[in-house]
Design a protein around this motif. Sequence first.
Motif, PDB file in Angstrom:
ATOM      1  N   THR A  34      -4.678  10.037  52.087  1.00  0.00           N
ATOM      2  CA  THR A  34      -5.643  10.476  53.092  1.00  0.00           C
ATOM      3  C   THR A  34      -5.369  11.904  53.571  1.00  0.00           C
ATOM      4  O   THR A  34      -6.268  12.551  54.110  1.00  0.00           O
ATOM      5  CB  THR A  34      -5.635   9.526  54.298  1.00  0.00           C
ATOM      6  OG1 THR A  34      -4.298   9.422  54.803  1.00  0.00           O
ATOM      7  CG2 THR A  34      -6.125   8.144  53.898  1.00  0.00           C
ATOM      8  N   ALA A  35      -4.142  12.380  53.431  1.00  0.00           N
ATOM      9  CA  ALA A  35      -3.828  13.745  53.845  1.00  0.00           C
ATOM     10  C   ALA A  35      -4.399  14.780  52.889  1.00  0.00           C
ATOM     11  O   ALA A  35      -4.434  15.972  53.217  1.00  0.00           O
ATOM     12  CB  ALA A  35      -2.316  13.924  53.952  1.00  0.00           C
ATOM     13  N   TRP A  36      -4.837  14.315  51.719  1.00  0.00           N
ATOM     14  CA  TRP A  36      -5.311  15.213  50.674  1.00  0.00           C
ATOM     15  C   TRP A  36      -6.769  14.895  50.339  1.00  0.00           C
ATOM     16  O   TRP A  36      -7.248  13.801  50.628  1.00  0.00           O
ATOM     17  CB  TRP A  36      -4.457  15.055  49.418  1.00  0.00           C
ATOM     18  CG  TRP A  36      -2.985  15.053  49.680  1.00  0.00           C
ATOM     19  CD1 TRP A  36      -2.225  14.003  50.135  1.00  0.00           C
ATOM     20  CD2 TRP A  36      -2.077  16.154  49.545  1.00  0.00           C
ATOM     21  NE1 TRP A  36      -0.908  14.380  50.278  1.00  0.00           N
ATOM     22  CE2 TRP A  36      -0.783  15.689  49.924  1.00  0.00           C
ATOM     23  CE3 TRP A  36      -2.226  17.468  49.127  1.00  0.00           C
ATOM     24  CZ2 TRP A  36       0.339  16.509  49.895  1.00  0.00           C
ATOM     25  CZ3 TRP A  36      -1.106  18.291  49.101  1.00  0.00           C
ATOM     26  CH2 TRP A  36       0.154  17.815  49.485  1.00  0.00           C
TER      27      TRP A  36
ATOM     28  N   PRO B  71      -3.501  20.197  51.512  1.00  0.00           N
ATOM     29  CA  PRO B  71      -3.785  19.165  52.516  1.00  0.00           C
ATOM     30  C   PRO B  71      -5.069  19.476  53.284  1.00  0.00           C
ATOM     31  O   PRO B  71      -5.413  20.643  53.514  1.00  0.00           O
ATOM     32  CB  PRO B  71      -2.560  19.224  53.430  1.00  0.00           C
ATOM     33  CG  PRO B  71      -1.470  19.783  52.575  1.00  0.00           C
ATOM     34  CD  PRO B  71      -2.150  20.771  51.672  1.00  0.00           C
ATOM     35  N   ALA B  72      -5.746  18.435  53.711  1.00  0.00           N
ATOM     36  CA  ALA B  72      -7.023  18.603  54.411  1.00  0.00           C
ATOM     37  C   ALA B  72      -6.870  19.448  55.671  1.00  0.00           C
ATOM     38  O   ALA B  72      -7.737  20.274  55.981  1.00  0.00           O
ATOM     39  CB  ALA B  72      -7.599  17.230  54.756  1.00  0.00           C
ATOM     40  N   VAL B  73      -5.765  19.274  56.402  1.00  0.00           N
ATOM     41  CA  VAL B  73      -5.611  20.029  57.649  1.00  0.00           C
ATOM     42  C   VAL B  73      -5.499  21.524  57.394  1.00  0.00           C
ATOM     43  O   VAL B  73      -5.890  22.343  58.244  1.00  0.00           O
ATOM     44  CB  VAL B  73      -4.388  19.535  58.454  1.00  0.00           C
ATOM     45  CG1 VAL B  73      -4.605  18.121  58.963  1.00  0.00           C
ATOM     46  CG2 VAL B  73      -3.103  19.658  57.650  1.00  0.00           C
TER      47      VAL B  73
ATOM     48  N   GLU C 250      -8.967  22.810  56.783  1.00  0.00           N
ATOM     49  CA  GLU C 250      -9.658  22.911  58.070  1.00  0.00           C
ATOM     50  C   GLU C 250      -9.232  24.176  58.811  1.00  0.00           C
ATOM     51  O   GLU C 250     -10.069  24.876  59.418  1.00  0.00           O
ATOM     52  CB  GLU C 250      -9.366  21.670  58.909  1.00  0.00           C
ATOM     53  CG  GLU C 250      -9.987  20.393  58.349  1.00  0.00           C
ATOM     54  CD  GLU C 250      -9.395  19.126  58.955  1.00  0.00           C
ATOM     55  OE1 GLU C 250      -8.531  19.246  59.866  1.00  0.00           O
ATOM     56  OE2 GLU C 250      -9.766  18.025  58.511  1.00  0.00           O
TER      57      GLU C 250
ATOM     58  N   CYS D  22       1.683  24.408  48.853  1.00  0.00           N
ATOM     59  CA  CYS D  22       0.425  23.700  49.150  1.00  0.00           C
ATOM     60  C   CYS D  22      -0.529  24.455  50.072  1.00  0.00           C
ATOM     61  O   CYS D  22      -1.286  23.857  50.839  1.00  0.00           O
ATOM     62  CB  CYS D  22       0.705  22.311  49.722  1.00  0.00           C
ATOM     63  SG  CYS D  22       1.611  21.231  48.590  1.00  0.00           S
TER      64      CYS D  22
ATOM     65  N   ALA E 164       2.330  21.652  57.646  1.00  0.00           N
ATOM     66  CA  ALA E 164       1.698  20.384  57.268  1.00  0.00           C
ATOM     67  C   ALA E 164       2.570  19.591  56.305  1.00  0.00           C
ATOM     68  O   ALA E 164       2.756  18.375  56.463  1.00  0.00           O
ATOM     69  CB  ALA E 164       0.328  20.645  56.651  1.00  0.00           C
ATOM     70  N   VAL E 165       3.100  20.252  55.292  1.00  0.00           N
ATOM     71  CA  VAL E 165       3.925  19.544  54.309  1.00  0.00           C
ATOM     72  C   VAL E 165       5.261  19.150  54.919  1.00  0.00           C
ATOM     73  O   VAL E 165       5.776  18.048  54.666  1.00  0.00           O
ATOM     74  CB  VAL E 165       4.115  20.395  53.044  1.00  0.00           C
ATOM     75  CG1 VAL E 165       5.021  19.686  52.038  1.00  0.00           C
ATOM     76  CG2 VAL E 165       2.767  20.700  52.397  1.00  0.00           C
TER      77      VAL E 165
ATOM     78  N   MET F 130       5.219  15.848  56.566  1.00  0.00           N
ATOM     79  CA  MET F 130       4.974  14.677  55.733  1.00  0.00           C
ATOM     80  C   MET F 130       6.240  13.900  55.386  1.00  0.00           C
ATOM     81  O   MET F 130       6.170  12.813  54.815  1.00  0.00           O
ATOM     82  CB  MET F 130       4.273  15.093  54.431  1.00  0.00           C
ATOM     83  CG  MET F 130       2.858  15.586  54.609  1.00  0.00           C
ATOM     84  SD  MET F 130       2.127  16.060  53.017  1.00  0.00           S
ATOM     85  CE  MET F 130       0.542  16.706  53.555  1.00  0.00           C
TER      86      MET F 130
ATOM     87  N   TYR G  82       1.857  12.909  47.156  1.00  0.00           N
ATOM     88  CA  TYR G  82       0.765  11.952  46.952  1.00  0.00           C
ATOM     89  C   TYR G  82       0.995  11.076  45.733  1.00  0.00           C
ATOM     90  O   TYR G  82       0.208  10.160  45.474  1.00  0.00           O
ATOM     91  CB  TYR G  82      -0.585  12.675  46.852  1.00  0.00           C
ATOM     92  CG  TYR G  82      -0.628  13.800  45.848  1.00  0.00           C
ATOM     93  CD1 TYR G  82      -0.802  13.565  44.490  1.00  0.00           C
ATOM     94  CD2 TYR G  82      -0.516  15.125  46.263  1.00  0.00           C
ATOM     95  CE1 TYR G  82      -0.846  14.600  43.574  1.00  0.00           C
ATOM     96  CE2 TYR G  82      -0.569  16.170  45.361  1.00  0.00           C
ATOM     97  CZ  TYR G  82      -0.739  15.904  44.018  1.00  0.00           C
ATOM     98  OH  TYR G  82      -0.781  16.937  43.110  1.00  0.00           O
TER      99      TYR G  82
END
Length: 389
Positions: A2-4, A22-24, A27, A213, A275-276, A279, A371
Amino acid sequence: MTAWLLDPEVLHLNHGSFGATPAVVLEAQQRIRTRIEANPTRFFLEGEYQERLDCTRHAVAQFVGADPAGLVFVSNATAGVNSVLRSLEPSLMPGDEILVTDHEYNACANAAVVTASRAGAVVTTVAVPFPLENRSEVVDAVLGAVTDRTRVLLIDAVTSATGLVMPVDELVAQLEPDVRVLVDAAHAPGMVDFDVTELGASYVTANCHKWMCSAKGAAFLWVRPDRRDGVHHAVVSHGCNGGWPSQGGHLHAQFDWTGTHDPSAWLTVSDALAAVEAMHPDGWPGVKAAIRELCLGGRDVLIEALGIDPAAPADMIGAIASVPLPPADHSGSAIFDPLMAALRERHGIEVPVFTWPAPPDRVLRISAHLYNRQSDYDRLAEALKAELR
């Protein structure tokens, strides 16, 4: 997952080619783009761009052990290699040598050939065995090819096709400063422990959009202090006569502004690092250990399925690894083997199969990031058995 934003219907085992963001981070990139478009003049001309760029530069410099004064952003590692090689052309004389290995990334090997042709120099390609048993085989092969006309060594920190963590530290220690070492570290930051100052090479360039990333189109070039005055961007722009920026040193003047472009990928690299890091409970050290463990485990599964020996020792593997496949001369010219398409279309697996070093020889390369799961490589092994029987 979901993070990707990766398609859940596809098994993604090819982080090494293009990375995944990553999605964040995407964004954050869109927020930067929206900010720019609200008033481009304000953003670029009233200091906001430079301030944000310098903040990101400091974050990246800290991550890779660099001083910010020597670090600039480029679109990818290939652009960094080109800028260095173009800058070196005036210092090369007819008959001088640029050394590369036969594992060198094709785009950067091409850049060396073009630079050599302009200067009347030559490119010497060193054959490095694969499979191989230890790092010393690389060191011996490269040092054995050095002559009194060798001026530059261009070498990958982690090779693309074969996934080898190269002994660049040993080579730099042996060759610098007599031979300038340009390290193409496209895959290194975020995959392996990597400190550019401690390494001591003249030049280091690396992608941020692979193992760090970030969004696509972010990379850096770092230049050792004694080499900085001689390095210029491959694109000649305002910085050549101090037009932009007005402060920050020679390198920043050359690279920070080469004309209007979308800097959002650069400006969100620090978002990617954060972000990474979040994780894994152990942060980036935990990330690097986890993805390496995944890769080595996946390689073991493939080795057993193919009935072969490891192509390289474990200490030369990070988070990508290649395994030789049975020869299959399909076209004689295609870079990617038809098996790659078969794995995608019949098994839903995205993994590169290269013709390497030349037909009929080929390798399959796996990658690992957070992932992925160990079961992914079990699935790949079963698909390979079905396709190779």
